[in-house]
Write an enzyme that holds these catalytic residues in place. Structure first.
Site, PDB file in Angstrom:
ATOM      1  NE  ARG A 114      -7.965   3.911  -9.579  1.00 22.35           N
ATOM      2  CZ  ARG A 114      -7.397   3.122  -8.665  1.00 22.35           C
ATOM      3  NH1 ARG A 114      -6.278   2.469  -8.937  1.00 22.35           N
ATOM      4  NH2 ARG A 114      -7.932   2.985  -7.487  1.00 22.35           N
TER       5      ARG A 114
ATOM      6  CG  ASP B 199      -7.428  -0.590  -9.833  1.00 21.56           C
ATOM      7  OD1 ASP B 199      -6.216  -0.685  -9.582  1.00 21.56           O
ATOM      8  OD2 ASP B 199      -7.877  -0.047 -10.872  1.00 21.56           O
TER       9      ASP B 199
ATOM     10  CG  HIS C 247      -3.067  -4.013  -9.049  1.00 23.79           C
ATOM     11  ND1 HIS C 247      -1.997  -3.605  -9.828  1.00 23.79           N
ATOM     12  CD2 HIS C 247      -3.933  -2.976  -9.041  1.00 23.79           C
ATOM     13  CE1 HIS C 247      -2.208  -2.370 -10.262  1.00 23.79           C
ATOM     14  NE2 HIS C 247      -3.379  -1.969  -9.804  1.00 23.79           N
TER      15      HIS C 247
ATOM     16  CG  HIS D 221      -4.524  -2.903 -13.970  1.00 20.38           C
ATOM     17  ND1 HIS D 221      -5.708  -3.202 -13.341  1.00 20.38           N
ATOM     18  CD2 HIS D 221      -4.011  -1.836 -13.320  1.00 20.38           C
ATOM     19  CE1 HIS D 221      -5.900  -2.349 -12.349  1.00 20.38           C
ATOM     20  NE2 HIS D 221      -4.881  -1.505 -12.313  1.00 20.38           N
TER      21      HIS D 221
HETATM   22  C1  OGA Z   1      -4.175   2.238 -11.808  1.00 16.57           C
HETATM   23  C2  OGA Z   1      -2.936   1.539 -12.221  1.00 16.57           C
HETATM   24  C3  OGA Z   1      -1.171   1.489 -13.868  1.00 16.57           C
HETATM   25  C4  OGA Z   1      -0.422   2.455 -14.702  1.00 16.57           C
HETATM   26  O1  OGA Z   1      -4.368   3.385 -12.217  1.00 16.57           O
HETATM   27  O2  OGA Z   1      -4.982   1.622 -11.112  1.00 16.57           O
HETATM   28  O3  OGA Z   1      -2.636   0.481 -11.718  1.00 16.57           O
HETATM   29  O4  OGA Z   1       0.275   2.012 -15.644  1.00 16.57           O
HETATM   30  N1  OGA Z   1      -2.222   2.133 -13.188  1.00 16.57           N
HETATM   31  O5  OGA Z   1      -0.497   3.660 -14.446  1.00 16.57           O
HETATM   32 MN    MN Z   2      -4.398  -0.289 -10.578  1.00 22.82          MN
END
Ligand code: OGA
Ligand code: MN
Length: 282
Positions: free
Chosen positions: A273, A105, A103, A258
């Protein structure tokens, strides 16, 4: 401090040295970060100590911060921080399988965030890497016929269906309220967007949130999207980030996607985050 930029594992991602997220951050550091981010898509700062407040302040240099729709995951006194923590902390709900699908974000909002900054607080001894894929490279590598087919077309992005799918694998995931659902109606975005800072074209569909294509029947759209999703994650466009404690990874949601990878849930993994507002994809 001199700023140096080094490719990671011969991939598109880079590590930046000479910039620290804590204390007084220089204007030239912010300019260098922004330049590295838009040029490379994934930028890693490693081995620097900083706290949540400094994480937020550093992130704010790049734009306004967004507050996630699912408030149960936000630190109570700092809603700018989403705690991706499989144990939960200070009253936040644990997240068991966060981001475990490809995805970009929050692509399901009309104005998706330009970037996200993820801080590794606690990591499992193995597993829990994050995969990143470069959507400018993925677009460039498409054949001309596919480019012609998708240029100028719009795809539909929706959070609700993904949220329900994730809830099936995570009993701790709270229901979205009617009010939260109203915050996130499905939206249409160009399938190919032009990066507002570099002018590069990037493929902008993702398996996590893209559910259809405007003006295309479902079967045809499904087949095209599945083909594009498979293309997006071709290993030649992918960087695997192996986390170290205190890593700060800043990624550009306009040109990358990601996916989290699995890890043994007997171990704790805690990532914080922040999310920087972006513009309407064009
Ligand atoms: C995010 C995400 C992936 C992870 O923080 O947006 O998708 O590996 N993280 O934690
Ligand atoms: Mn993410």
């Amino acid at each position: 401090m001199t700023i140096t930029i080094t490719p990671l594992d011969d991939s598109f991602a880079v590590q930046v040295s000479g910039i620290q997220p804590s204390g007084a951050v220089r204007a030239e550091d912010i300019a260098a970060m922004r330049k590295a981010l838009t040029a490379h898509g994934v930028v890693v700062i490693r081995g620097q100590k900083f706290d949540d407040r400094e994480h937020i302040e550093f992130s704010r240099h790049f734009g306004e911060l967004e507050i996630h729709t699912q408030r149960a995951w936000l630190l109570p006194d700092m809603p700018e921080i989403l705690a991706l923590n499989n144990r939960g902390e200070r009253g936040t709900k644990p997240i068991m399988n966060g981001g475990s699908y490809w995805h970009s974000d929050v692509s399901y909002k009309a104005m998706p965030p330009m970037g996200s900054l993820l801080h590794a607080i606690e990591i499992p001894p193995e597993g829990g890497d994050t995969l990143y894929s470069n959507m400018c490279e993925a677009y460039d590598a498409l054949d001309d016929e596919t480019k012609t087919l998708i240029d100028g077309r719009r795809a539909i992005h929706s959070y609700a269906h993904r949220y329900q799918a994730q809830a099936a694998g995570d009993p701790e995931r709270p229901q979205l309220t009617a009010e939260q659902l109203a915050e996130i109606p499905a939206v249409g975005h160009p399938m190919v967007r032009t990066h507002p800072e570099t002018g590069r074209k990037a493929l902008f569909v993702n398996e996590g949130f893209t559910t259809g294509i405007e003006g295309m029947d479902d079967a045809e759209a499904r087949a095209l999207l599945d083909r594009l999703f498979a293309h997006c994650v071709d290993p030649r466009f992918v960087y695997r980030h192996r986390w170290q404690v205190d890593d700060l990874v800043f990624w550009d949601n306009r040109m990358t996607q990601h996916s989290a990878t699995s890890f043994d849930q007997r171990f704790k993994r805690n990532m914080h985050r922040t999310t920087v507002a972006g513009d309407v994809p064009a």
